[in-house]
Design an enzyme around this catalytic site. Structure first.
Site, mmCIF file in Angstrom:
data_model
loop_
_atom_site.group_PDB
_atom_site.id
_atom_site.type_symbol
_atom_site.label_atom_id
_atom_site.label_comp_id
_atom_site.label_asym_id
_atom_site.label_seq_id
_atom_site.Cartn_x
_atom_site.Cartn_y
_atom_site.Cartn_z
ATOM 1 N N LYS A 43 0.962 -1.234 0.070
ATOM 2 C CA LYS A 43 0.158 -0.122 -0.052
ATOM 3 C C LYS A 43 0.938 1.298 0.104
ATOM 4 C CE LYS A 43 -4.079 2.272 2.050
ATOM 5 N NZ LYS A 43 -5.286 1.856 2.736
ATOM 6 N N ASP A 137 -11.456 0.743 10.351
ATOM 7 C CA ASP A 137 -12.336 0.468 9.285
ATOM 8 C C ASP A 137 -12.360 -1.020 9.036
ATOM 9 O OD1 ASP A 137 -13.408 1.286 6.913
ATOM 10 O OD2 ASP A 137 -11.686 1.256 5.646
#
Length: 705
Positions: A43, A137
Site C-alpha cells: 500500500k 475500518d
C-alpha cells in the site's frame, strides 16, 4: 486485480509490482513480489499526505506497532518505509475473496460458521488493541477468506491509541454502514469503536444486508447515530451479543476479549459455509498463474518513487496507447464535445510552456451553464495574458445532455482524450455522480463547482475534488444566521420526506452534530402530505425559527404559504435548491444559504465583476465567479506539474490552501472534504420583492447583517 496504469512504477522498495488490488482515500494497493519472491500487498500512501511531517511520524509509529501484530488472524507487515517520497507498507498477500464478495455471491452464513468468524475476528481485534492500535475500518471488504480462516486486513487508517488523530475532530473516517456512532459524529475513537464495527460485520454476514441499511452516506450515518439496527435474521443465540456490540454508548459494548470467550473455539475444519471452500481454493490458485511482473513506464512526476523504470514516451502517447476506458479518442467525435475558443498562445517568446486543455462539462441548455462558461473563459484569457506563465490553457466544453446517461458517456470520451488535463464539472446532483467512475478509472482530475449531493463526497472518490461545502453539512450560512443574528429559543427543522435523503444532512447537522445554538425540534412531513398541519403546530410558538430541510421549490413554496396563513412570525430559512420561481414568488423574507455569490453585489468580487462586464457586456450570473475560481485553482496546480498534470493534479491541489475571489480552497487531510472554515465559500441571500438578493458572506454574518 487490475492492470498497472502507465504512470505506475515497476518497483517500490525492491518489490516488483504486478497489478493493482484497489485504490481508496488513503492510497493505492498493489500486488507485488518481494525481493525474496513472496507475493505481498503493498500500500502506497497518497502524495497529499507525504508533505505532512506529523503524518509521517504517525505512519512510522503505526507501521512499527502493526509489525508487532503476530496474531493468527491478522496479516503480518513484511516491510515499510515512512521516509519514501510516498510512504508505503507491505503485508503478506491473502489470495482469497473478501467476506463482502462471499456474502454477495453465496448469501448469509449459518450460526456455526458465524461463531467461528466471530471468534477469529474478535481475536484479531484483541491483538490489535493489545498492541495499542485501533483499526477504525472493520468492514466485510477488509476481511479476506483463506482456507485456514479469515484475515483482518487494511490498517490504512488505523491509529495508535492516544495519538493525534489522522484527521481533525469533526471529520468522519471509516466506511458508512460499519463505523460507530462516535465515528459518525467525528469524535475520537477507541477499541469500542472497532467492536461496534465488528457487530455490523457479523450482522451483515448473518442477514446478507448492512444493519443500518443502504443509501447515501448521510442517511446511513443518521441511522447509525439515531436508530436501532435491523437484526431480523440473526440466528437465535447470537442476536443478543450482536446487539450489545451495536450499543450506541461505547462503554456498553463488550471488549474484544469478551467476544472471544463468548464465541468459543474456532472450528478449523468447518468454518466456511457450503460453496465457499471451492471459491477460496479457486482464488488461491489464480496467484500461481501470474507471470513475472514486467516493468511499467512512468510518464512524469509520480506519487511513488519510480525505481528501476525505463525512459518513457510522452504522456499523451501513453494515454492513447493505454486506451484507459477502451474508447478511442478521435478528433471531431460529435455533439458531445463543443470546441471553445483557443486562447492559448503556445510557447511564444523564450519561455517554454506546456499546453493544457480545461474541459467545462455540463448541459449548455441548463440554467447556469452559460454563467459557468463565461466565468471560465475569463479566467483562461486572463491566465494566457500573463507573460510569466509556464503553461497555456485552452477552454473547451462538453455536453452531458442533462442526463446521467449522457454524463457518463461524455465523461468516458473526456477520459479517453489524452489532451484533456482537467474537467470542471458544472452539472447537477443528477448528472455529476455518473461522470465520476470513468474519470476515476482514467485518473482524470474533476473539479466540481455546483453539485452538492452526498454521492460525490465519498472518501473513495479518488479523482474528484468538490470545491464547496455540500448538503452533508446543511446550508451553512443559514445556520450561522440563526446562531449569530436570529438567536431563537427553538428551531423547528421541517424534514420534507418527499426529498428525504437530500434533507438528512441538514437534520443530522442540526441534531446529532449540535450545530444549532437553539433547541432543535424535527417536524417530519410525509411526501403525500401538505404543510397545513405542520404550520399550525409551528405557529403555536410563532417566534420559533423554521429551517426547511428539503430541496423541492414547489414544496418549499407550499410551506411558505402555510406558515404565512398560520401566522408564523419567526425567522424562516432554507438552502439554495429552493430558489426557483414557485418559491421566490411567495417566500418573502426567507433567508437562504447558498454555495454561490452574487458577484455584482459581493464587495469582495467587485474587480471580477468589472472584468466580467468588460469582457461579456453584462453582469455575472450565479456560478460565474465560482467557475472563474475553479479554472484559476486548476491553473496554479498545473503550473507546478509541467507536461504531466492529468494524473497528479488532484494530489498537487490538496497540498496547500489557495485563496480565490469566492472562497479559500482547503481540504480536510483525511476525508479530503472541502473544509468549511470562516471563509468556506458560503453566502446568505434574502428573498425580497420577488427576487433573492445577496446579503452577506458567511464569515460577515453578525457583523453587518
Amino acid at each position: 486485480m487490475e492492470r498497472l496504469l502507465p504512470a505506475d512504477p515497476s518497483v517500490i522498495g525492491g518489490h516488483r509490482l504486478a497489478g493493482r488490488l484497489g485504490a481508496g482515500g488513503m492510497g493505492v494497493v498493489y500486488l507485488a513480489r518481494s525481493p525474496h519472491g513472496a507475493w505481498c500487498a503493498l500500500k502506497v500512501i497518497r502524495a497529499e499526505y507525504a508533505g505532512d511531517p506529523g503524518f509521517r511520524a504517525r505512519f512510522r509509529r503505526e507501521a512499527e506497532l502493526a509489525s508487532g501484530l503476530t496474531g493468527r488472524w491478522t496479516v503480518p507487515v513484511v516491510a515499510a518505509d515512512a521516509d519514501a517520497r510516498s510512504p508505503w507498507l507491505a503485508t503478506a498477500y491473502v489470495p482469497g475473496p473478501s467476506l463482502a464478495e462471499a456474502v454477495a455471491l453465496h448469501g448469509p452464513w449459518p450460526a456455526v460458521q458465524l461463531r467461528s468468524l466471530g471468534t477469529a475476528l474478535a481475536e484479531a481485534l484483541d491483538g490489535v488493541h493489545t498492541a495499542g492500535l485501533v483499526h477504525r475500518d472493520v468492514k466485510p471488504a477488509n476481511v479476506l477468506l483463506a482456507a485456514d480462516g479469515p484475515r483482518l486486513i487494511d490498517f490504512g487508517i488505523a491509529r495508535a491509541v492516544g495519538a493525534t488523530a489522522l484527521t481533525t475532530d469533526g471529520s468522519v473516517v471509516g466506511s458508512p454502514g460499519y463505523l460507530s456512532p462516535e465515528q459518525a459524529r467525528g469524535h475520537t475513537v477507541g477499541p469500542p469503536s472497532d467492536v461496534f464495527s465488528l457487530g455490523c460485520v457479523l450482522a451483515h454476514t448473518a442477514t446478507g444486508r448492512p444493519p443500518f441499511g443502504t443509501g447515501g452516506a448521510a442517511a446511513v450515518l443518521y441511522r447509525t447515530v439515531h436508530e436501532e439496527p435491523d437484526l431480523d435474521g440473526v440466528p437465535e443465540g447470537l442476536e443478543g451479543i450482536v446487539r450489545r456490540c451495536l450499543a450506541k454508548e461505547p462503554k456498553s459494548r463488550p471488549s474484544a476479549r469478551e467476544l472471544v470467550d463468548f464465541f468459543g473455539e474456532f472450528a478449523s475444519g468447518n468454518w466456511l459455509p457450503e460453496g465457499l471452500p471451492a471459491l477460496v481454493a479457486a482464488r488461491a490458485a489464480r496467484v500461481l498463474d501470474l507471470p513475472v511482473p514486467e516493468p511499467t513506464m512512468v510518464t512524469g512526476p509520480s506519487s511513488v518513487e519510480p525505481a528501476e523504470t525505463p525512459s518513457s514516451p510522452t504522456r499523451r502517447r501513453l494515454l492513447v496507447a493505454g486506451a484507459a476506458l477502451g474508447v478511442t479518442a478521435v478528433a471531431g467525435t460529435g455533439a458531445w464535445w463543443r470546441w471553445g475558443r483557443d486562447s492559448a498562445s503556445a510557447n511564444q517568446g523564450s519561455v517554454k510552456r506546456t499546453r493544457h486543455v480545461v474541459a467545462l462539462f455540463g448541459n449548455p441548455d441548463g440554467a447556469f451553464f452559460t454563467a459557468h462558461e463565461r466565468g471560465a473563459l475569463l479566467a483562461v484569457e486572463e491566465h494566457n495574458q500573463d507573460a510569466r506563465r509556464t503553461v497555456d490553457l485552452v477552454l473547451r466544453t462538453a455536453d452531458d445532455r442533462g442526463t446521467a446517461k449522457g454524463s457518463a458517456e461524455a465523461a468516458a470520451r473526456l477520459a479517453a482524450d489524452p489532451d484533456v488535463s482537467v474537467v470542471i464539472a458544472a452539472g447537477t446532483n443528477a448528472t455529476v455522480p455518473a461522470a465520476l467512475p470513468p474519470c476515476t478509472e482514467a485518473r482524470l482530475t474533476v473539479l466540481i463547482t455546483r453539485a452538492d449531493t452526498s454521492d460525490i463526497t465519498a472518501v473513495n472518490t479518488t479523482s474528484a475534488l468538490v470545491l464547496r461545502t455540500t448538503q452533508t453539512i446543511g446550508p451553512g450560512a443559514a445556520l450561522r444566521y440563526l446562531n449569530r443574528v436570529a438567536k431563537p429559543a427553538r428551531t423547528v427543522i421541517v424534514h420534507d420526506l418527499a426529498t428525504e435523503a437530500e434533507g438528512l444532512g441538514t437534520v443530522r447537522i442540526a441534531t446529532s452534530h449540535g450545530k444549532l445554538n437553539s433547541e432543535p425540534v424535527v417536524e417530519e412531513v410525509a411526501a403525500d402530505e401538505d404543510f397545513t398541519g405542520a404550520a399550525r403546530r409551528i405557529a403555536a410558538r410563532p417566534r420559533d425559527a423554521v429551517l426547511f430541510a428539503g430541496v423541492n421549490p414547489d414544496r418549499a413554496a407550499a410551506l411558505a404559504r402555510a406558515l404565512q396563513d398560520a401566522g408564523h412570525r419567526g425567522a424562516r430559512l432554507a438552502g439554495e435548491h429552493v430558489l426557483a420561481a414557485p418559491f421566490v414568488a411567495v417566500g418573502e423574507g426567507w433567508w437562504i444559504g447558498t454555495g454561490y455569490t452574487d458577484a455584482s453585489a459581493d464587495p469582495r468580487t467587485k474587480a471580477f465583476a468589472a472584468a466580467f462586464r468588460a469582457r461579456h457586456g453584462d453582469s455575472p450570473g450565479p456560478w460565474a465567479a465560482e467557475a472563474y475560481d475553479a479554472v484559476r485553482f486548476a491553473a496554479q496546480g498545473l503550473a507546478t506539474l509541467g507536461d504531466d498534470g492529468r494524473s497528479t493534479l488532484r494530489s498537487e491541489l490538496l497540498r496547500r490552501p489557495w485563496q480565490g475571489v469566492t472562497r479559500r480552497f482547503s481540504f480536510e487531510p483525511g476525508s479530503q472534504f472541502f473544509r468549511a472554515n470562516e471563509d468556506g465559500g458560503e453566502f446568505l441571500f434574502r428573498v425580497r420583492g420577488g427576487a433573492a438578493r445577496f446579503v452577506s458572506r458567511s464569515d460577515d454574518i453578525g457583523k453587518k447583517t
